[in-house]
Design a protein around this motif. Structure first.
Motif, mmCIF file in Angstrom:
data_model
loop_
_atom_site.group_PDB
_atom_site.id
_atom_site.type_symbol
_atom_site.label_atom_id
_atom_site.label_comp_id
_atom_site.label_asym_id
_atom_site.label_seq_id
_atom_site.Cartn_x
_atom_site.Cartn_y
_atom_site.Cartn_z
ATOM 1 N N LYS A 51 -40.778 66.094 -39.627
ATOM 2 C CA LYS A 51 -40.334 65.072 -38.901
ATOM 3 C C LYS A 51 -41.345 64.216 -38.263
ATOM 4 C CE LYS A 51 -37.086 65.760 -35.651
ATOM 5 N NZ LYS A 51 -36.573 66.114 -34.608
ATOM 6 N N VAL A 52 -40.893 62.957 -38.172
ATOM 7 C CA VAL A 52 -41.641 61.997 -38.010
ATOM 8 C C VAL A 52 -40.995 60.893 -37.119
ATOM 9 C CG1 VAL A 52 -43.248 62.046 -40.116
ATOM 10 C CG2 VAL A 52 -41.311 60.610 -40.153
ATOM 11 N N TYR A 53 -41.733 59.814 -36.553
ATOM 12 C CA TYR A 53 -40.984 58.818 -35.867
ATOM 13 C C TYR A 53 -39.780 58.244 -36.496
ATOM 14 C CZ TYR A 53 -40.488 55.088 -32.413
ATOM 15 O OH TYR A 53 -39.917 54.136 -31.545
ATOM 16 N N GLY A 54 -38.617 58.338 -36.208
ATOM 17 C CA GLY A 54 -37.501 57.778 -36.423
ATOM 18 C C GLY A 54 -36.866 58.341 -37.769
ATOM 19 N N GLY A 55 -37.408 59.656 -38.264
ATOM 20 C CA GLY A 55 -36.875 60.035 -39.479
ATOM 21 C C GLY A 55 -37.582 61.462 -39.959
ATOM 22 N N ALA A 56 -37.745 61.629 -41.204
ATOM 23 C CA ALA A 56 -38.669 62.729 -41.643
ATOM 24 C C ALA A 56 -39.080 62.285 -43.039
ATOM 25 C CB ALA A 56 -37.523 63.734 -41.668
ATOM 26 N N THR A 57 -39.892 62.928 -43.391
ATOM 27 C CA THR A 57 -40.924 62.857 -44.867
ATOM 28 C C THR A 57 -40.570 64.176 -45.600
ATOM 29 O OG1 THR A 57 -42.795 63.277 -44.037
ATOM 30 C CG2 THR A 57 -42.284 60.846 -43.904
ATOM 31 N N SER A 58 -40.694 63.988 -46.857
ATOM 32 C CA SER A 58 -40.658 65.234 -47.686
ATOM 33 C C SER A 58 -42.012 66.087 -47.390
ATOM 34 C CB SER A 58 -40.382 65.069 -49.017
ATOM 35 O OG SER A 58 -41.327 63.976 -49.471
ATOM 36 N N ARG A 75 -45.362 58.131 -40.968
ATOM 37 C CA ARG A 75 -46.072 59.073 -40.589
ATOM 38 C C ARG A 75 -47.308 58.786 -39.545
ATOM 39 N NH1 ARG A 75 -46.994 62.303 -46.344
ATOM 40 N NH2 ARG A 75 -45.022 62.946 -46.758
ATOM 41 N N GLN A 76 -47.186 59.262 -38.404
ATOM 42 C CA GLN A 76 -48.436 59.114 -37.559
ATOM 43 C C GLN A 76 -48.598 57.819 -37.096
ATOM 44 O OE1 GLN A 76 -49.448 62.001 -36.530
ATOM 45 N NE2 GLN A 76 -48.628 63.265 -38.118
ATOM 46 N N ARG A 77 -47.441 57.164 -36.845
ATOM 47 C CA ARG A 77 -47.447 55.638 -36.670
ATOM 48 C C ARG A 77 -48.471 55.270 -35.526
ATOM 49 N NH1 ARG A 77 -41.976 52.576 -35.137
ATOM 50 N NH2 ARG A 77 -42.365 53.444 -33.239
ATOM 51 N N LEU A 78 -48.076 55.893 -34.412
ATOM 52 C CA LEU A 78 -48.832 55.627 -32.980
ATOM 53 C C LEU A 78 -50.413 55.735 -33.292
ATOM 54 C CD1 LEU A 78 -46.785 57.059 -30.183
ATOM 55 C CD2 LEU A 78 -47.072 54.479 -30.967
ATOM 56 N N HIS A 79 -50.826 57.055 -34.085
ATOM 57 C CA HIS A 79 -52.380 57.093 -34.251
ATOM 58 C C HIS A 79 -52.908 56.139 -34.964
ATOM 59 C CE1 HIS A 79 -50.206 61.004 -33.272
ATOM 60 N NE2 HIS A 79 -51.628 61.337 -32.935
ATOM 61 N N LYS A 80 -52.046 55.575 -36.088
ATOM 62 C CA LYS A 80 -52.541 54.549 -37.053
ATOM 63 C C LYS A 80 -52.800 53.224 -36.328
ATOM 64 C CE LYS A 80 -50.406 56.552 -41.102
ATOM 65 N NZ LYS A 80 -49.498 56.387 -42.184
ATOM 66 N N GLU A 81 -51.988 52.824 -35.283
ATOM 67 C CA GLU A 81 -52.125 51.882 -34.376
ATOM 68 C C GLU A 81 -53.371 51.798 -33.741
ATOM 69 O OE1 GLU A 81 -48.453 51.318 -32.335
ATOM 70 O OE2 GLU A 81 -47.167 50.789 -34.146
ATOM 71 N N VAL A 82 -53.398 52.986 -32.976
ATOM 72 C CA VAL A 82 -55.114 52.917 -32.106
ATOM 73 C C VAL A 82 -56.012 52.941 -32.947
ATOM 74 C CG1 VAL A 82 -53.774 53.808 -30.120
ATOM 75 C CG2 VAL A 82 -54.869 55.425 -31.961
#
Length: 265
Positions: A51-58, A75-82
């Motif tokens: 599970k990721v923000y807004g959905g899921a990945t394989s 994946r890890q969207r907030l982490h990438k932004e900071v």
């Protein structure tokens, strides 16, 4: 459609494209947002998706597996932004920088908007698109040629030859994984050769890698840990990783994430 049938459809789509979004599944399956999220919870509990923000990945653990750009971007969207904001502070106006392909470096490109006079060399179509649309009229963007990969990188002999003639102030490198021993790695053999040429073109190497990259090993090494002047990661980076990186890299910068929802983890 029964729950088991829905989950089979969701899993098939995740494996085919690398990622699924709740909003897309709601329309496709004709069910509510909550129903889709419950189905994702079931699949995640069975270890079939993440599970990721807004959905899921394989999910896959093979060293040659390379998710597409869309799958990695959620994946890890907030982490990438900071991480991107922290890394952008290292860039001074008027410098020449290199940016590799990847979703974290793509996020960095957006964080460079206010910095004037940059010359940016990249092998990423996505990064070039962001910088091309910039309001900074004094910005120069150089996109290398090459063969396109699943992560929208341009790689191969043309890209390598272009990079070997350049001299950049800083190179920002996104990686698939990092670990003691293998160093900074990628699942794509051709991309690793191009990334190594990019690394060699810069006076300083800054690696952007969120905490999930620690302990992940791709098939090919781009650079050893000792080659990084700076590594920018996030506050969830484990203590053992911080200690190891502290022994090898020039500087470890930790970016704080203000708030993280369960779907982003």
């Amino acid at each position: 459609m029964l729950a088991r049938q829905r989950q089979a459809v969701i899993l098939e789509e995740a494996r085919r494209t690398g990622a699924v979004r709740v909003s897309d599944l709601v329309g496709r399956l004709g069910v509510s947002d909550m129903t889709v999220r419950r189905d994702l919870d079931v699949l995640a509990s069975r270890g079939l998706v993440e599970k990721v923000y807004g959905g899921a990945t394989s999910i896959s653990s093979r060293s040659t597996d390379e998710p597409g750009f869309e799958a990695k971007s959620v994946r890890q969207r907030l982490h990438k932004e900071v991480i991107a904001v922290t890394a952008a502070r290292l860039v001074k106006p008027g410098t020449a920088i290199g940016i590799s392909a990847g979703t974290t470096t793509w996020t960095l490109a957006r964080a460079l908007e206010a910095i004037p006079g940059l010359t940016v060399v990249t092998n990423s179509i996505r990064v070039a698109d962001v910088l091309r649309d910039s309001a900074q009229l004094d910005r120069t963007v150089v996109l290398t040629g090459g063969v396109r990969t699943p992560s929208d990188a341009l790689v191969g002999p043309v890209a390598v030859q272009s990079l070997r003639s350049l001299h950049l102030d800083i190179v920002f490198l996104g990686v698939h994984g990092m670990a003691e021993g293998p160093g900074f790695t990628t699942p794509n053999l051709t991309e690793s050769e191009t990334d190594r040429a990019l690394v060699e073109s810069g006076r300083r190497l800054v690696v952007l890698a969120d905490h999930t990259k620690w302990g992940t090993v791709g098939i090919s090494t781009i650079a050893e840990l000792d080659e990084a002047h700076v590594v920018v990661s996030d506050a969830e980076l484990p203590e053992d990783a911080r200690q190891t990186l502290g022994e090898h890299v020039g500087e470890l910068l930790i970016a704080d994430v203000p708030s993280v929802t369960g779907d982003d983890a």
